[in-house]
Motif scaffolding. Structure first.
Motif, PDB file in Angstrom:
ATOM      1  N   PRO A  93       2.514 -12.939 -33.116  1.00  0.00           N
ATOM      2  CA  PRO A  93       1.787 -11.874 -33.844  1.00  0.00           C
ATOM      3  C   PRO A  93       2.050 -10.504 -33.252  1.00  0.00           C
ATOM      4  O   PRO A  93       2.081  -9.515 -34.000  1.00  0.00           O
ATOM      5  CB  PRO A  93       0.332 -12.294 -33.683  1.00  0.00           C
ATOM      6  N   TYR A  94       2.233 -10.450 -31.931  1.00  0.00           N
ATOM      7  CA  TYR A  94       2.493  -9.146 -31.313  1.00  0.00           C
ATOM      8  C   TYR A  94       3.820  -8.583 -31.804  1.00  0.00           C
ATOM      9  O   TYR A  94       3.907  -7.390 -32.172  1.00  0.00           O
ATOM     10  CB  TYR A  94       2.479  -9.303 -29.795  1.00  0.00           C
ATOM     11  N   GLN A  95       4.882  -9.434 -31.781  1.00  0.00           N
ATOM     12  CA  GLN A  95       6.203  -8.969 -32.230  1.00  0.00           C
ATOM     13  C   GLN A  95       6.176  -8.589 -33.714  1.00  0.00           C
ATOM     14  O   GLN A  95       6.748  -7.579 -34.130  1.00  0.00           O
ATOM     15  CB  GLN A  95       7.247 -10.068 -31.978  1.00  0.00           C
ATOM     16  N   GLN A  96       5.523  -9.428 -34.542  1.00  0.00           N
ATOM     17  CA  GLN A  96       5.411  -9.107 -35.975  1.00  0.00           C
ATOM     18  C   GLN A  96       4.629  -7.824 -36.182  1.00  0.00           C
ATOM     19  O   GLN A  96       4.958  -7.015 -37.054  1.00  0.00           O
ATOM     20  CB  GLN A  96       4.726 -10.273 -36.709  1.00  0.00           C
ATOM     21  N   GLY A  97       3.614  -7.611 -35.374  1.00  0.00           N
ATOM     22  CA  GLY A  97       2.832  -6.378 -35.461  1.00  0.00           C
ATOM     23  C   GLY A  97       3.666  -5.153 -35.151  1.00  0.00           C
ATOM     24  O   GLY A  97       3.497  -4.094 -35.774  1.00  0.00           O
ATOM     25  N   LEU A  98       4.585  -5.274 -34.151  1.00  0.00           N
ATOM     26  CA  LEU A  98       5.474  -4.153 -33.861  1.00  0.00           C
ATOM     27  C   LEU A  98       6.373  -3.822 -35.044  1.00  0.00           C
ATOM     28  O   LEU A  98       6.592  -2.643 -35.388  1.00  0.00           O
ATOM     29  CB  LEU A  98       6.314  -4.474 -32.618  1.00  0.00           C
ATOM     30  N   THR A  99       6.917  -4.891 -35.644  1.00  0.00           N
ATOM     31  CA  THR A  99       7.789  -4.667 -36.813  1.00  0.00           C
ATOM     32  C   THR A  99       7.030  -4.013 -37.960  1.00  0.00           C
ATOM     33  O   THR A  99       7.485  -3.043 -38.588  1.00  0.00           O
ATOM     34  CB  THR A  99       8.389  -5.998 -37.276  1.00  0.00           C
ATOM     35  N   ASP A 100       5.821  -4.560 -38.238  1.00  0.00           N
ATOM     36  CA  ASP A 100       5.018  -3.984 -39.330  1.00  0.00           C
ATOM     37  C   ASP A 100       4.594  -2.564 -39.016  1.00  0.00           C
ATOM     38  O   ASP A 100       4.539  -1.707 -39.924  1.00  0.00           O
ATOM     39  CB  ASP A 100       3.785  -4.846 -39.581  1.00  0.00           C
ATOM     40  N   GLN A 101       4.323  -2.289 -37.746  1.00  0.00           N
ATOM     41  CA  GLN A 101       3.938  -0.931 -37.372  1.00  0.00           C
ATOM     42  C   GLN A 101       5.063   0.057 -37.657  1.00  0.00           C
ATOM     43  O   GLN A 101       4.825   1.147 -38.183  1.00  0.00           O
ATOM     44  CB  GLN A 101       3.555  -0.890 -35.896  1.00  0.00           C
ATOM     45  N   ALA A 102       6.266  -0.313 -37.258  1.00  0.00           N
ATOM     46  CA  ALA A 102       7.405   0.589 -37.485  1.00  0.00           C
ATOM     47  C   ALA A 102       7.623   0.824 -38.984  1.00  0.00           C
ATOM     48  O   ALA A 102       7.853   1.964 -39.443  1.00  0.00           O
ATOM     49  CB  ALA A 102       8.659  -0.001 -36.847  1.00  0.00           C
ATOM     50  N   ARG A 103       7.523  -0.254 -39.777  1.00  0.00           N
ATOM     51  CA  ARG A 103       7.723  -0.104 -41.230  1.00  0.00           C
ATOM     52  C   ARG A 103       6.631   0.757 -41.859  1.00  0.00           C
ATOM     53  O   ARG A 103       6.912   1.674 -42.633  1.00  0.00           O
ATOM     54  CB  ARG A 103       7.750  -1.487 -41.863  1.00  0.00           C
ATOM     55  N   ASP A 104       5.377   0.493 -41.518  1.00  0.00           N
ATOM     56  CA  ASP A 104       4.268   1.224 -42.137  1.00  0.00           C
ATOM     57  C   ASP A 104       4.234   2.673 -41.671  1.00  0.00           C
ATOM     58  O   ASP A 104       3.875   3.575 -42.453  1.00  0.00           O
ATOM     59  CB  ASP A 104       2.942   0.543 -41.812  1.00  0.00           C
ATOM     60  N   SER A 105       4.604   2.913 -40.425  1.00  0.00           N
ATOM     61  CA  SER A 105       4.645   4.297 -39.944  1.00  0.00           C
ATOM     62  C   SER A 105       5.697   5.110 -40.698  1.00  0.00           C
ATOM     63  O   SER A 105       5.476   6.279 -41.079  1.00  0.00           O
ATOM     64  CB  SER A 105       4.941   4.319 -38.435  1.00  0.00           C
TER      65      SER A 105
END
Length: 533
Positions: A93-105
């Motif tokens: 979840p941490y790694q997926q959260g990083l990916t989603d953060q970059a996309r949403d930002s």
């Protein structure tokens, strides 16, 4: 100065023509419609812009911010579970959260590129998340798996504080985006209400403009034209005293004035015609009395005057038979002169009666075969034709509607003159032609006689005009005058051909059908122009 400003303006408007009123009205209507169109287009564009901002920017930005919050929460949950248990599954979840953060930002940066405050909120979220990741997330994630991380326990209080800062930044961002979306929605609703009112007002203005145009056309053009048409129909119906009142634009008023001028002129012409008619009626009555007197004179000439003339002729002839040779030569000469004078006087009276009857007594038009008339003429003149040895030829002659008696008199005079005026020692050769010319028939009578000099070509058709003495050629000098009267009575003309030198050629025209019977006024007019017998 103020009180004198009205009349010049009124006079200026009164000089406007229909074309100018229409031009100004159309230009004004087009300007109003253009203004309304621009206003409507702006309202539609404003509504579309606000709708696009709400649908394409504000709502997607809020939903993206919520997803960004979810991505950061997934990171915090994963790091916290990994730090407490050391189980590597929590790093997913941490790694997926990083990916989603970059996309949403990145998505938020794109959506909020025109919103400086939104970009500042996004920067605050990113800074808070970066501080938490650098102090807590990355160090804990770097610890070996399989056992709880001592670093996570040591920095648990700091981690809670730093992530609370992330949550605060996210909350502030979402509250601002929610407020912006609510404001955009309020602006859209207000603009839509304004648009509806504007389009309602535009429809009302268009309806009002159409009503004004219709009323202006009715008052300025339709009503004046209807009034002018009513006045014109009344005048055409005989109400010539009805005046025409000019109304409407200047050109319609000018047209009304011209029609009224024409009406006044027509009234004057009618008054003049009525006066002329009364004058002609008076003249007609006088001419009718004169014609009645002429009829009486003709009756007297044909009966009363000839009675004493016959007595004179009879007794002079008795004197000539009984006392001829018993008196001296002078007495015989005087008696012969008296007998000849009485006979010539009787002949002149009969010829004058025949001349006066042309068009007055003989006017029974019917179908006349000119071939038969020519044969009758040759038969009646057979004695003179045989004595002169004359030869008469003719082209095929038509059948016309004419007075048969007058046609017989016409041909008898023409053929008789051609036979009588022949050259001594030369047998008369007479030829008659007939050719259609337009709506008329053209006839020529050509002979080889003594001819008529060009200077006498018109004189020979005047009554009693003779070119020779009675001793050389007998006659009363009335034959060609009678021919002229007969031809003109039948709608034609007669003349001597001056180009023909080997004798005489007389040409005349006749209509296939007779002209309308002359009116009393026309008869009276012709009677005043004809020479008296």
């Amino acid at each position: 100065m103020t009180g004198n400003a009205g009349p010049p303006q009124a006079r200026g408007l009164s000089t406007w023509t229909t074309r100018r009123w229409l031009r100004v009205g159309v230009a004004t209507a087009l300007a109003v419609l253009a203004l309304l169109g621009v206003t409507g287009a702006w309202m539609l564009g404003r509504t579309t812009s606000l709708s696009e901002d709400l649908v394409d920017v504000r709502s997607p930005a809020l939903s993206t911010a919520i997803r960004l919050e979810s991505a950061l929460l997934n990171q915090e949950t994963g790091i916290r579970g990994y730090g407490l248990t050391g189980t590597s599954d929590f790093l997913g979840p941490y790694q997926q959260g990083l990916t989603d953060q970059a996309r949403d930002s990145a998505r938020l940066s794109e959506l909020l590129r025109a919103d400086a405050a939104g970009l500042r909120d996004l920067g605050a979220v990113q800074d808070a998340a970066k501080a938490w990741q650098e102090r807590i997330a990355r160090p804990v994630a770097a610890a070996p798996a399989g056992a709880p991380s001592s670093l996570a326990a040591e920095r648990s209080a700091e981690g809670k504080t730093t992530f609370d800062a992330v949550r605060a930044a996210l909350t502030a961002q979402q509250e601002r985006l929610l407020a912006e979306r609510a404001r955009a929605r309020d602006d859209l609703m207000a603009t839509m209400r304004l648009r509806n009112w504007a389009f309602g007002a535009i429809a009302a203005v268009i309806a009002l403009l159409a009503g004004l145009v219709f009323e202006a056309l009715r008052r300025g053009i339709t009503t004046p034209l209807e009034r002018l048409g009513t006045d014109a129909r009344a005048i055409a119906g005989g109400d010539f005293d009805r005046p025409i009142t000019p109304t409407g634009p200047s050109d319609l008023r000018r047209l009304s004035s011209e029609i009224d001028f024409m009406r006044r002129r027509l009234v004057r012409e009618l008054a003049f015609s009525e006066e002329a008619r009364r004058h002609l009626d008076t003249q007609t009555a006088d001419l009718q009395r004169s014609n009645a007197e002429l009829e009486q004179f003709a009756y007297v000439a044909s009966h009363d005057l000839q009675e004493p003339l016959r007595k004179v002729s009879s007794f002079t002839q008795l004197l000539q038979r009984r006392y001829g040779g018993q008196l001296d030569a002078k007495a015989d000469q005087y008696i012969g002169i008296a007998v000849d004078g009485a006979n010539r006087m009787q002949t002149l009276i009969n010829d004058l009666l025949d001349f006066s009857r042309v068009g007055r007594v003989h006017h029974d038009h019917e179908s006349v075969d000119l071939e038969a008339v020519m044969e009758q003429t040759a038969s009646s003149l057979s004695l003179g034709i045989d004595e002169a040895g004359a030869t008469i030829t003719h082209d095929p002659l038509p059948t016309l509607v004419a007075d048969p008696t007058q046609m017989g008199m016409l041909w008898q005079n023409l053929i008789g003159n051609a036979v009588k005026f022949h050259r001594p020692g030369r047998a008369p050769n007479i030829h008659v032609t007939a050719d259609p010319v337009g709506e008329l028939w053209r006839f020529t009578v050509t002979d080889n006689g003594i001819g008529i000099a060009p200077e006498y070509a018109d004189k020979v058709f005047v009554i009693f005009q003779r070119l020779h003495t009675k001793d050389a050629y007998p006659g009363s000098g009335i034959g060609l005058a009678m021919c002229k009267k007969i031809v003109e009575f039948h709608g034609g003309t007669i003349a001597v051909d001056p180009e023909y030198r080997d004798g005489t050629r007389i040409s005349f025209t006749l209509a296939p059908t007779p002209p309308p019977a002359p009116s009393t006024i026309a008869e009276a007019t012709r009677a005043t122009t004809e020479p008296a017998p």
